[in-house]
Every structure is written in C-alpha cells, then in structure tokens.
Design a protein around this motif. Structure first.
Motif, PDB file in Angstrom:
ATOM      1  N   ALA A  60       0.824  -1.203   0.000  1.00 35.20           N
ATOM      2  CA  ALA A  60       0.000   0.000   0.000  1.00 35.20           C
ATOM      3  C   ALA A  60       0.866   1.264   0.000  1.00 35.20           C
ATOM      4  O   ALA A  60       0.353   2.369   0.094  1.00 35.20           O
ATOM      5  N   TYR A 104       3.528   1.945   2.204  1.00 34.91           N
ATOM      6  CA  TYR A 104       4.024   2.379   3.525  1.00 34.91           C
ATOM      7  C   TYR A 104       5.191   1.513   3.979  1.00 34.91           C
ATOM      8  O   TYR A 104       5.442   0.429   3.450  1.00 34.91           O
ATOM      9  N   TYR A 110       3.474  10.261   6.862  1.00 27.35           N
ATOM     10  CA  TYR A 110       2.774  10.241   5.571  1.00 27.35           C
ATOM     11  C   TYR A 110       1.748  11.362   5.458  1.00 27.35           C
ATOM     12  O   TYR A 110       1.027  11.448   4.470  1.00 27.35           O
ATOM     13  N   LYS A 146      -1.126  11.793   6.691  1.00 24.51           N
ATOM     14  CA  LYS A 146      -2.425  11.223   6.327  1.00 24.51           C
ATOM     15  C   LYS A 146      -3.167  10.846   7.589  1.00 24.51           C
ATOM     16  O   LYS A 146      -2.542  10.547   8.612  1.00 24.51           O
ATOM     17  N   MET A 161      -7.106   6.325   7.225  1.00 19.49           N
ATOM     18  CA  MET A 161      -6.902   6.096   5.788  1.00 19.49           C
ATOM     19  C   MET A 161      -5.785   5.091   5.553  1.00 19.49           C
ATOM     20  O   MET A 161      -5.892   4.201   4.704  1.00 19.49           O
ATOM     21  N   ILE A 162      -4.731   5.258   6.305  1.00 23.12           N
ATOM     22  CA  ILE A 162      -3.610   4.308   6.169  1.00 23.12           C
ATOM     23  C   ILE A 162      -4.095   2.905   6.516  1.00 23.12           C
ATOM     24  O   ILE A 162      -3.862   1.940   5.773  1.00 23.12           O
ATOM     25  N   GLU A 180      -7.030   1.709   6.419  1.00 19.99           N
ATOM     26  CA  GLU A 180      -7.920   1.173   5.379  1.00 19.99           C
ATOM     27  C   GLU A 180      -7.145   0.699   4.158  1.00 19.99           C
ATOM     28  O   GLU A 180      -7.452  -0.355   3.589  1.00 19.99           O
ATOM     29  N   ASP A 181      -6.135   1.470   3.771  1.00 15.65           N
ATOM     30  CA  ASP A 181      -5.297   1.060   2.634  1.00 15.65           C
ATOM     31  C   ASP A 181      -4.684  -0.318   2.898  1.00 15.65           C
ATOM     32  O   ASP A 181      -4.638  -1.180   2.012  1.00 15.65           O
ATOM     33  N   VAL A 182      -4.201  -0.499   4.102  1.00 14.88           N
ATOM     34  CA  VAL A 182      -3.526  -1.761   4.433  1.00 14.88           C
ATOM     35  C   VAL A 182      -4.534  -2.910   4.440  1.00 14.88           C
ATOM     36  O   VAL A 182      -4.276  -3.981   3.870  1.00 14.88           O
ATOM     37  N   LYS A 236      -7.240  -3.302   2.855  1.00 13.11           N
ATOM     38  CA  LYS A 236      -7.667  -3.695   1.499  1.00 13.11           C
ATOM     39  C   LYS A 236      -6.812  -4.825   0.942  1.00 13.11           C
ATOM     40  O   LYS A 236      -7.299  -5.723   0.266  1.00 13.11           O
TER      41      LYS A 236
END
Ligand code: ARG
Length: 588
Positions: free
Chosen positions: A19, A21, A51, A53, A57-58, A60-62, A64
């Motif tokens: 993602a 990171y 980041y 952010k 959000m981070i 959630e990105d992970v 996914k």
C-alpha cells in the motif's frame, strides 16, 4: 519456532509495503480489547505523521490488501486507526500441532550460549534457616532453571555465609561449656576427633544463646571477636571446630534445600574466598586503586553521573580485618579464575543493593572482572505477615523455615483429607507436593523486588491465583486423559483441528502465547510473568472444560482434537511449573 505475533506481523508488513508504507510499521500485539479482536496493529497511527495522512486512511489502505490473507481473517480498520484482526482457525491449529511436535514446545534457545553463575540461597552456617532465606532460594532456583532452559551453561552457587562472627560466637560458647575439649588446649598437638562435639540440635541452640549473651556481656563479646580473629588467622583448634560446624550444618542445609526442591551446583562459601584476599589487596594497593582513608583501605566508586553519594567500597578495616565487600571481591577473583563467567546474577535481599553497587563498580574499575562481564543484582523485597511486618511466628519470634513448611503441609493435608479417596501415605505425599507449590507460587507470582504478604489461607486455596489452583488444573487434565486412555486408544499422534467453540479458541490463543512468554520472562528473569501466564492459561482451560463435553463428544474427530489440545495444555503447564521449581502430583 517463530512467534505467532511475528508471523502475523510478517504478513502485515507485506500489506503495508504494497500500500506504499514502510514495512516496519507492521508491529502486532495481542489485542487489549479481546471482545473486539484477537490481535491488533497500531502502525497506522505511528505512520500518520510521516505520511501526512489520517491514520484511519492508512489502516484502510492496508486492510484492502489483506482480503485473502494466510494468517488472519475479519481484518478491520477501526477509528482512529487501529487494525483489528483475528487469527484463522486452521493456522492456529497448525501452529499448535507444530508446538506439540517440538520438544521445547516452540520456544527458542539462545543463539550464543553463555556461562552464567547464579549466586543465591546465601544461608549463614550454624544459624537456623529462616524465612528471609526462603525468598533467595525460591527466586534463585527459578532464575537458574530459566537460564538453563534458554540453553546457557549455568552454575548455581549457594555462597554460604561461613566465615563471620557467628563462628567466633559458637567457638566461645563451646569453650564455655566444654572447655576441656582438645580444641581449646593450646598445647595439644595430636589429631582432633572425627566426631563433632555437638549435634545439629545443639548447634542451633548454641548460636542464639551465644548471640544473646554477647549482646549483654562485653567481655564475652570481646572473646567471641577474638575467637573470630584467631579462626580467620588459622588457629589450629578453632579451624577444627569450624570444620565440625561446617559438616554438621551443611548436611542439615542439604536436607532442607532438598525439601524445597532447590539444588546447588556449587557449595562454595565466604571461607573459600579468603585465600585470594592477600594477593588481591596487595595488587590493589600497588596499582593505586585502593587508598587509606581514616585508617581503612578503600576503593572510590563514585561516578560523575551519580545523583547521590555512593560511599567508597571498604576492603580492609584499620585493624586489618576484611569485610563483606572484600569477600565478595575475592569471590569474583576465584570465579574469574575458575569459570570465566559471562554473567553473574546475585539473588539477594534488595536492602543490600548499595553493597552490590559498590562491589560491582570496584570489580570493574580494578579489572577483577572484565568490562564486558555482566554483573546483575536481582534484589527481592521482604516477606511480610498479614500485619504488614516481617513474617514472624504466632509468638512473635523468628519463623524457622522448617516450621513454616510443616505448617503449610498440615494445612494442605487437612484440605486434601476433606475430600479424599487416597490412602494416608499418598495424602501426606500429595500435601507435601501441593504445599510446596503454595509456598513457591505465593512468592514467585509477585514481582521479586516488591514486598509481599505471606498469607497461608490464600496461598493454600484451590481457587484463585495460587499454586494449588494450577496443580488442580493439571490434575484435572491428567484425570481426563487417563479416562480417555482407559476406554480408547493411545494419546499419541492426535492432532488439534480448527476451533469450533469460543472458549476452545480462547484456550488455543492462550496456548500459542507460550514461546513469547518464555522469551520475555527468561530474558528479564521474571518468574512472575510465567505465573501470570499459567494463571490465564489455567483459567482458559477451566472455562473450556466447564463449557464442553469432552469425553462424551460423539464426533470422534472433534473429541480427538479436544484431547490433543488437553495434552498440549498440560505440557505447557508442566513445563512452566518446572521453571518455577515445583511439580504436579498424579491426583489430589
Ligand atoms: N549470607 C548473606 C546474608 O545472609 C547473603 C549472601 C549473598 N551473596 C553474596 N555474594 N554476598 O545476608
């Protein structure tokens, strides 16, 4: 075996990386909200700043990227940025089966084994063992077993207090009572008797009598001091008496420690260090480490960074006598010569901490011990009675260890007799085993450095955070396994399958923590962490047991999986109590 949290973290690291990171954010811990999830990762919060952010959000990105993960399921990003996870049942089962197959249950050994001495016990010869010595023996034994389990070469040394004033007192009192013995005849040149002129019972009576008299009678005290001086300077007759005291005392000590399941590799004492003192002092003077201060010979140990004053380490009094510190330094000389240890752990009353700071610094500064040798002081607190004062007998006297153990055994015996089917002899034997667990667990479940209250009623209870409760749990498992083998096949080769029930999974999740707990507890030499773990594990087991029909389960495969889980739970509990220094009976 890799720890389960690390396996999960490895997978999570991949998801962080995919993602965009940093992998290092993927640190996984046990959930502190077990109602919501089993494991959690707080890396999204940690990465938010870098980041720029929102942590959620981070997270959630992970998340996914984890939809078809190998280890985890039910992965969720939760406000403000937690990643909550559950472990897949198949993975959990596979991990447990792997533990089952490993003789160390998946716990890793040290990569580089070292030589470590544990200095513990420290009883003073000829004085009766009292509860103050109990803690050192119990904690030291556990620490020694932990170090050994990690794969290090470990030597437990009792470091007897066998060279002090108490010897002079006993000699003086003996002379008073039996003055015509050859030891006191300065003209005597023959061989001294082989037989000691006292029994252990007499010896234990002589010491307190002498000690009391010396407090009142100045001339008597002078004489005892002089006798100590003569003994320490090789007086022939007194040395012979000293040998008798040692023989009689040491065999009694051995018996007492055996009853405690405490066992030393080395029976050295302060007396063994004496021969190293003259050369050591000579060198320290010659090389300028020691200087005379107020008539005494001292080594400065104050360091610039100290916030309080650390007085110099005194190694010789103005009358030429050596001190406690001298003996400890000389013992280090001897240990260095004989074992070159990488580390020495001292398990001693924490009120002696300053003494050890001085000795450690003096030893390093003067090169008695190399810079890289680790000297570690494990100070323990006081064992108090229910009144919050140091533990005493009901009459207010000093409690002898033997009596304390006997009291606990009697208490245990009563409890066992209440509902027993076993014969008299077995009940006595069981009371002994369970009583020891009560004493040891009662002590070890507290952080060593803290004072604690020795509470016989609480420690001997079969309920709550006690040794008997842990043993009761093990015995319960043993009894189920016995019944299982009575009417079915063997216990070998059974495999854990994925968990069905909630309490079953909870037990499994406790079991997989084993190697992680071992690592921290052994690293920190913290037996209380082992206690906390087996208490949780025993609770998880008992909950599972109450909610599950194990032996009457009709689905054979499920039943086998239960039994496999029981076998593993029992092995873990047994391996842990072995580190605490006690064992479980067959039944109770
Ligand atoms: N005998 C001492 C005491 O009873 C304890 C010895 C501790 N070990 C040491 N190396 N100083 O206080």
């Amino acid at each position: 075996m890799k720890k389960i949290v690390d396996l999960i973290a490895e997978e999570l690291a991949g998801a962080f990386e995919n993602a965009g990171y940093d992998r290092s954010l993927a640190r996984v811990t046990l959930s502190n909200r077990p109602d919501l999830c089993e494991y959690q990762c707080n890396g999204a919060m940690a990465g938010a700043k870098a980041y720029k952010k929102a942590p959620l959000m981070i997270a959630e990105d992970v998340v996914k990227g984890l939809s078809d993960s190998e280890y985890i399921e039910d992965v969720q990003a939760v406000k403000p940025g937690f990643i909550n996870m559950k472990l897949r049942k198949e993975k959990l089962a596979a991990y447990l089966n792997e533990m089952q197959e490993d003789e160390s249950l998946g716990a890793e050994k040290a990569k580089e084994p070292r030589t470590i001495i544990v200095d513990y016990g420290g009883p003073n010869v000829a004085k009766p063992l009292h509860v103050g010595h109990l803690r050192s023996a119990i904690i030291g034994e556990s620490v020694k077993r932990m170090i050994r389990r990690m794969g290090h070469q470990v030597l437990g040394d009792i470091h007897l207090g066998d060279w002090g004033y108490q010897m002079g007192l006993i000699i003086t009192e003996l002379k008073e009572r039996k003055g015509d013995l050859p030891y006191f005849d300065e003209a005597y040149e023959g061989e001294y008797p082989k037989e000691a002129p006292f029994t252990i019972g007499e010896l234990e009576e002589i010491y307190p009598a002498a000690s009391a008299r010396a407090k009142e009678d100045a001339a008597y005290r002078e004489e005892a001091l002089h006798a100590t001086y003569l003994l320490q300077n090789g007086h022939r007759g007194y040395t012979a008496v000293w040998r008798h005291i040692m023989n009689v005392s040491v065999s009694d000590l051995k018996k007492n420690y055996r009853n405690l399941n405490v066992d030393f590799d080395l029976w050295k004492g302060e007396a063994d260090a004496q021969e190293f003192i003259p050369d050591m002092i000579e060198r320290l003077k010659r090389e300028g480490y020691a200087h005379v201060d107020d008539g005494a010979l001292v080594i400065d140990v104050q360091e610039e960074s100290d916030t309080k004053e650390i007085p110099p380490c005194m190694i010789q009094k103005s009358d030429g006598a050596s001190l406690y510190g001298t003996t400890d330094l000389a013992t280090l000389v001897q240990r260095e010569r004989d074992y070159k240890p990488d580390e020495i752990v001292y398990v001693v009353d924490k009120r002696q901490e300053l003494h050890f700071v001085q000795v450690f610094r003096a030893a390093k500064k003067t090169g008695i011990v190399p810079e890289e040798t680790k000297l570690r002081f494990l100070g323990f607190g006081t064992m108090n009675g229910k009144d919050g004062k140091p533990f005493k007998t009901r009459e207010g006297g000093i409690m002898r260890l033997e009596n304390l153990i006997a009291d606990i055994e009697d208490e245990m015996y009563k409890k066992i007799s209440d509902n027993r089917t076993a014969g008299e002899e077995e009940a006595r034997q069981t009371a002994k085993i369970v009583g020891l667990s009560a004493i040891k667990y009662g002590d070890l479940s507290n952080q060593a450095a803290k004072d604690y209250v020795f509470d016989v009623d609480r420690f001997t209870s079969f309920e709550g955070n006690t040794g008997p409760y842990i043993l009761y749990t093990i015995v319960r498992i043993k009894s189920i396994l016995n019944k299982y083998t009575e009417d079915e096949a063997s216990l070998s080769g059974l495999k854990v399958k994925g968990a069905e029930g909630e309490s079953e999974k909870a037990l499994m999740l406790e079991a997989v923590k084993y190697n992680e707990v071992m690592e921290t507890a052994c690293e920190e030499l913290a037996p209380h962490k082992i206690c906390a773990y087996i208490y949780d594990l025993a609770n998880a087991f008992n909950r599972f047991y109450h909610e599950t029909k194990i032996l009457t389960e009709e689905n054979e495969e499920r039943k086998e999986s239960y039994i496999a889980l029981l076998i593993l739970t029992k092995r873990i509990l047994e391996s842990c109590i072995d580190l605490l220094g006690f064992e479980a009976p067959e039944r109770m």
